[in-house]
Design an enzyme around this catalytic site. Structure first.
Site, PDB file in Angstrom:
ATOM      1  N   GLU A 293       1.245  -1.346  -0.116  1.00 51.30           N
ATOM      2  CA  GLU A 293       0.243   0.089  -0.586  1.00 51.30           C
ATOM      3  C   GLU A 293       0.897   1.012   0.157  1.00 51.30           C
ATOM      4  OE1 GLU A 293      -1.729   3.458   1.576  1.00 51.30           O
ATOM      5  OE2 GLU A 293      -1.701   2.270   3.453  1.00 51.30           O
ATOM      6  N   CYS A 327      -1.801   8.350   4.298  1.00 53.52           N
ATOM      7  CA  CYS A 327      -2.012   8.659   3.161  1.00 53.52           C
ATOM      8  C   CYS A 327      -3.636   7.941   2.685  1.00 53.52           C
ATOM      9  CB  CYS A 327      -1.436   6.147   3.072  1.00 53.52           C
ATOM     10  SG  CYS A 327      -0.825   5.983   3.584  1.00 53.52           S
TER      11      CYS A 327
END
Length: 541
Positions: A293, A327
């Site tokens: 990720e 994020c």
């Protein structure tokens, strides 16, 4: 090898403590913070269950008070990484053949220790070492970490229980084996929970792991390792190493027994890792699992029917909680012209009320960015934006690193929907807004989809049901986690499995069974109770 017919405790999300003024938990947390600030700790690598000190003694400091040294950790190099790999491989047979229920019990115990005995210290270390306020630390270092541990066990039980049908006289079953080799966990600074989950998830499924955390997260990583060992994790199952990234990569990605990587970090680093794995593919015993990720350029798009106040709050929380160092943080927004004056007023009102400073003062909503490198990058983006004729600073825009790495929550208004801060990932408290004509709603959805290479999170604000569905369809590939009338951050384990695609990663959904499936290699076993003794079939007669 377990058959999976074992009922585990039903997981529930760990309750979030509020730390309200005068509360017992607030007093306890403040005392823990004071105790940690008053002493320095030393953190060594943990290889094969033993403390190992590298040659380099590295300081750990507070991002919001960078002259204050919290302690030191000892960084190693290639030899320590190689030793960690050897330790993981040596522990593999015993650990992978341990009944999964026994492995699960260790991680459930770690969850209980984290939720009780070590809760305040986990939060305090995250607050001091990563500059998170009390609430951000609580939902991360305590609650999300505990949720990962408990829900992973729940999902593992479902995986092991998933068995094929059997014909009369035959018993078919699937064994969910650990990967053959070792898993490398490369973890980020911004979430203590992610740093713990990336090695813990593969280990739960029977793998042994080499774990290299971010240097700016070692202060809390060291405590996570202590908790896992106290919970009964055997020596060599997870090996904690501190080393230069490229040096460690040279050893890991050239090793024949490299079986997979569990990664959270930057897109550029992940792409470099993928290339290195590809270059070495013929050397490996098995095709490695690549789970990552990475970054995001997360969007908020509002329809003219949106609630202006809800939109403004979603932008403030989504863009500026933990200084935009998530994020999933909102980084670009698209607001209809008919709503902009209201939204702008609400934004300015809220931002004027936000206080910025150290995490020890619980009245501060915004704290420091992680280090000097991040400060330089973020302040550079803001400086460039101030020179752009198409960009106006709506709020914030000031930076000061004299005491801590402080960047004001900054809102930019751009006339160019493809301006630099609308396209490039910043990873800091900078939100850029493009105001579009109301009649260009459909064109704006196309713009949202095509502007960024990333596809991690996004949010749609609208009270018009048809508009919500239209936007969902138009942005079907633009985000792995999509939020309707809510901020684009705050995924909860077991509720919103997290991950994105495109340049944002492999979308293997941490916090769900999908991620755990990546850490097993199934073997199908067919057992016949009465074997045939004649090759002839009836049609031959």
């Amino acid at each position: 090898m377990s058959t999976g017919f074992f009922k585990v405790p039903t997981p529930i999300n760990e309750p979030i403590l509020g730390y309200a003024s005068g509360s017992a938990e607030r007093t306890k947390l403040q005392q823990t913070i004071a105790d940690l600030r008053a002493k320095q700790v030393e953190i060594s690598m943990r290889i094969g269950g033993k403390s190992v000190k590298g040659d380099k003694k590295m300081p750990m400091t507070c991002p919001h008070d960078h002259q204050h040294v919290l302690g030191y950790y000892y960084e190693g190099g290639k030899s320590e990484v190689a030793s960690a790999i050897d330790s993981a491989l040596s522990a593999h047979k015993a650990w992978s053949s341990t009944p999964w229920e026994r492995r699960a019990a260790i991680f459930l115990k770690a969850a209980e220790l984290s939720a009780t005995k070590y809760r305040m210290q986990l939060n305090a270390r995250t607050m001091l070492g990563q500059s998170k306020n009390a609430f951000q630390a609580e939902i991360d270092a305590a609650c999300e970490w505990v949720d990962f541990l408990r829900f992973n066990v729940h999902y593992a039980s479902q995986i092991y229980a998933d068995q094929p049908v059997s014909s009369p006289g035959v018993w078919n079953r699937v064994e969910y084996r650990a990967l053959e080799g070792f898993v490398y966990a490369l973890t980020p600074f911004n979430f203590t929970a992610i740093a713990g989950n990336l090695p813990a998830a593969p280990a739960l499924m029977g793998n042994t792991v080499v774990w290299k955390p971010s240097p700016t997260q070692v202060y809390s990583a060291g405590l996570l390792m202590e908790i896992l060992e106290e919970a009964g994790l055997p020596a060599g199952v997870i090996n904690l190493v501190f080393a230069d990234g490229p040096e460690a990569g040279d050893v890991v990605f050239s090793h024949r027994d490299f079986a997979g990587i569990h990664f959270t970090g930057s897109t550029s680093v992940f792409q470099t890792i993928w290339k290195n794995i590809g270059n070495n593919i013929s050397n490996y015993k098995s095709y490695p699992r690549i789970v990552g990720e990475t970054g995001g350029k997360d969007f908020v798009v509002a329809h003219p029917s949106a609630d202006a106040k809800a939109l403004a709050v979603g932008l403030v929380r989504g863009a500026f909680e933990y200084q935009g160092q998530k994020c999933s943080a909102a980084s670009r927004a698209y607001v209809p012209a008919s709503l902009w004056s209201q939204v702008e007023a609400y934004l300015k009102e809220d931002l004027a009320a936000i206080r910025m400073g150290g995490t020890e003062d619980f009245s501060n909503f915004v704290n420091a960015v992680i280090d000097a490198k991040a400060f330089g990058k973020i302040s550079g983006f803001i400086a460039d934006a101030k020179q752009d004729a198409d960009v106006t600073v709506v709020a914030g825009g000031n930076c000061d690193d004299s005491k801590g790495y402080f960047v004001e929550p900054t809102v930019l208004l751009t006339k160019n929907p493809k301006s630099r801060t609308m396209v490039e990932e910043i990873f800091g408290p900078v939100l850029t807004i493009y105001v579009y004509p109301d009649a260009e709603w459909k064109q704006t959805l196309t713009l949202v989809d095509e502007t960024s290479a990333y596809a991690l999170t996004g949010a749609i604000f609208a009270q018009d049901t048809y508009a919500l569905e239209e936007a969902k369809a138009a942005l079907v590939n633009a985000a792995g986690n999509l939020y309707l009338n809510d901020k684009c951050t705050g995924a909860v384990v077991g509720q919103q499995p997290f991950g994105g695609a495109r340049a944002s990663g492999t979308n293997d959904k941490a916090g769900s069974y999908l991620n755990l499936l990546r850490w097993v290699s199934p073997r199908t076993v067919k057992e016949v109770f009465v074997s045939p003794v004649d090759f002839r079939y009836p049609f031959l007669g």
